[in-house]
Design a protein around this motif. Sequence first.
Motif, PDB file in Angstrom:
ATOM      1  N   THR A  12      85.950  13.562 -31.419  1.00  0.00           N
ATOM      2  CA  THR A  12      84.696  13.354 -32.134  1.00  0.00           C
ATOM      3  C   THR A  12      84.859  12.557 -33.417  1.00  0.00           C
ATOM      4  O   THR A  12      84.083  11.645 -33.706  1.00  0.00           O
ATOM      5  CB  THR A  12      84.046  14.717 -32.454  1.00  0.00           C
ATOM      6  OG1 THR A  12      83.897  15.449 -31.245  1.00  0.00           O
ATOM      7  CG2 THR A  12      82.686  14.519 -33.098  1.00  0.00           C
ATOM      8  N   ILE A  15      85.481   8.894 -32.686  1.00  0.00           N
ATOM      9  CA  ILE A  15      84.270   8.270 -32.156  1.00  0.00           C
ATOM     10  C   ILE A  15      83.303   7.943 -33.285  1.00  0.00           C
ATOM     11  O   ILE A  15      82.755   6.841 -33.367  1.00  0.00           O
ATOM     12  CB  ILE A  15      83.596   9.199 -31.125  1.00  0.00           C
ATOM     13  CG1 ILE A  15      84.476   9.293 -29.876  1.00  0.00           C
ATOM     14  CG2 ILE A  15      82.216   8.693 -30.753  1.00  0.00           C
ATOM     15  CD1 ILE A  15      84.049  10.369 -28.925  1.00  0.00           C
ATOM     16  N   ASP A  16      83.092   8.908 -34.181  1.00  0.00           N
ATOM     17  CA  ASP A  16      82.185   8.672 -35.301  1.00  0.00           C
ATOM     18  C   ASP A  16      82.668   7.508 -36.161  1.00  0.00           C
ATOM     19  O   ASP A  16      81.868   6.707 -36.657  1.00  0.00           O
ATOM     20  CB  ASP A  16      82.069   9.935 -36.161  1.00  0.00           C
ATOM     21  CG  ASP A  16      81.308  11.049 -35.454  1.00  0.00           C
ATOM     22  OD1 ASP A  16      80.588  10.727 -34.490  1.00  0.00           O
ATOM     23  OD2 ASP A  16      81.441  12.213 -35.860  1.00  0.00           O
ATOM     24  N   VAL A  19      81.913   4.187 -33.882  1.00  0.00           N
ATOM     25  CA  VAL A  19      80.572   3.799 -33.448  1.00  0.00           C
ATOM     26  C   VAL A  19      79.488   4.021 -34.488  1.00  0.00           C
ATOM     27  O   VAL A  19      78.366   3.552 -34.312  1.00  0.00           O
ATOM     28  CB  VAL A  19      80.183   4.548 -32.153  1.00  0.00           C
ATOM     29  CG1 VAL A  19      81.189   4.280 -31.068  1.00  0.00           C
ATOM     30  CG2 VAL A  19      80.044   6.048 -32.408  1.00  0.00           C
ATOM     31  N   SER A  20      79.766   4.737 -35.563  1.00  0.00           N
ATOM     32  CA  SER A  20      78.735   4.959 -36.569  1.00  0.00           C
ATOM     33  C   SER A  20      78.661   3.751 -37.498  1.00  0.00           C
ATOM     34  O   SER A  20      79.679   3.337 -38.043  1.00  0.00           O
ATOM     35  CB  SER A  20      79.042   6.217 -37.385  1.00  0.00           C
ATOM     36  OG  SER A  20      79.071   7.351 -36.548  1.00  0.00           O
ATOM     37  N   LEU A  34      84.025   5.853 -23.362  1.00  0.00           N
ATOM     38  CA  LEU A  34      83.646   6.525 -24.598  1.00  0.00           C
ATOM     39  C   LEU A  34      83.185   7.944 -24.319  1.00  0.00           C
ATOM     40  O   LEU A  34      82.312   8.170 -23.481  1.00  0.00           O
ATOM     41  CB  LEU A  34      82.528   5.730 -25.280  1.00  0.00           C
ATOM     42  CG  LEU A  34      82.007   6.233 -26.620  1.00  0.00           C
ATOM     43  CD1 LEU A  34      83.094   6.126 -27.677  1.00  0.00           C
ATOM     44  CD2 LEU A  34      80.782   5.428 -27.035  1.00  0.00           C
ATOM     45  N   PRO A  37      79.393  10.287 -27.279  1.00  0.00           N
ATOM     46  CA  PRO A  37      78.614   9.505 -28.247  1.00  0.00           C
ATOM     47  C   PRO A  37      77.231  10.118 -28.450  1.00  0.00           C
ATOM     48  O   PRO A  37      76.717  10.816 -27.578  1.00  0.00           O
ATOM     49  CB  PRO A  37      78.491   8.142 -27.565  1.00  0.00           C
ATOM     50  CG  PRO A  37      78.439   8.489 -26.116  1.00  0.00           C
ATOM     51  CD  PRO A  37      79.362   9.677 -25.942  1.00  0.00           C
ATOM     52  N   SER A  38      76.640   9.850 -29.578  1.00  0.00           N
ATOM     53  CA  SER A  38      75.250  10.226 -29.801  1.00  0.00           C
ATOM     54  C   SER A  38      74.378   9.044 -29.398  1.00  0.00           C
ATOM     55  O   SER A  38      74.852   7.902 -29.352  1.00  0.00           O
ATOM     56  CB  SER A  38      75.017  10.562 -31.272  1.00  0.00           C
ATOM     57  OG  SER A  38      75.174   9.397 -32.070  1.00  0.00           O
ATOM     58  N   ALA A  41      74.576   5.862 -31.428  1.00  0.00           N
ATOM     59  CA  ALA A  41      75.780   5.029 -31.398  1.00  0.00           C
ATOM     60  C   ALA A  41      75.595   3.764 -30.574  1.00  0.00           C
ATOM     61  O   ALA A  41      76.264   2.754 -30.810  1.00  0.00           O
ATOM     62  CB  ALA A  41      76.949   5.831 -30.835  1.00  0.00           C
ATOM     63  N   VAL A  56      80.473   6.023 -20.161  1.00  0.00           N
ATOM     64  CA  VAL A  56      80.218   7.120 -21.084  1.00  0.00           C
ATOM     65  C   VAL A  56      80.588   8.439 -20.417  1.00  0.00           C
ATOM     66  O   VAL A  56      80.149   8.727 -19.304  1.00  0.00           O
ATOM     67  CB  VAL A  56      78.735   7.143 -21.509  1.00  0.00           C
ATOM     68  CG1 VAL A  56      78.483   8.268 -22.494  1.00  0.00           C
ATOM     69  CG2 VAL A  56      78.343   5.806 -22.121  1.00  0.00           C
TER      70      VAL A  56
END
Length: 296
Positions: A12, A15-16, A19-20, A34, A37-38, A41, A56
């Motif tokens: 997590t 990833i943040d 992609v953030s 990936l 993701p939210s 993202a 995803v």
Amino acid sequence: MEEGRHLDITGTELIDYVVSPPGLAFPEVTTLALGLPSPAAFAHLATWPKLTNLDVYRVVTPPNVGIPKSFPPVSPAANTFPALQVISCWYAVNLSDLVHILRLLPPGNEVHTVEWVCGSYPSPAEAKQVISAVARYCNPATLKHLKLSVFALSGTGFFSQQNEPLEMSPEEIDLAPLREFHSLEHLFIEVGVSVRVTPQVFEQVPSIWPRIQTLVLSAIFPNALTPLVNHEHILTLVDALPALCDLGLRFDASRVLGSERPAHLRSQLKVLRVGKSPICSPFRVTELLKGCFSEA
């Protein structure tokens, strides 16, 4: 870990970080796997210029956020997801999470494959919403493979059968929005919502999807209604689609004699998924399949 032009991201915090917004840019990455993701993202990923494959693992919907009844229309810039060709997900929470990506596709995009497997059964309204989004944002000239399904495993955990419908809703998915997608070769819709299949629809399939090889339309869930198409419609459809190899849908098999042998039947059919079709005589249906579809 980055290897060549492929990037596989799990964890997590990482990833943040990637992609953030403003996030890291990977201008040479073509394939991204990936996890977690939210939805937010995807707007950042849409700026990666050479990304062709987006795989995803699971989309994380923020807590206490339900499935939106509608997604506000957007006008994607010409440079969002400029190279994307494949969208796939095997661990989405909701079917409609796919729309977060589709809304960012530019006009004239080159996406040819969309596979979205979710862990919960969608409502008829949600399923219709996703079909409409595919029709609105995907390119009819390039889309060849569309798979929407539910992958539910028994027991506890992310996937569960607790919300599995006992039978399909009487509401139906209408495939009319996909009529312009003449390049479709594989259409697989198995989400626990009935797909509207009538003799009139069957008559149109060869002209709408002349290249279709896989056609699976909600075959596995029980439905109290007798299907409007029967085995004769199946034989006519298969004869009109020589490329068809995999067919699955509920049809009325209660009047099968077993001795039907259409003359000069053109068929490459290798898989026929009868699913929850009403059958009076399994023996007669077996004889029909053996006599007409020796490869199946």
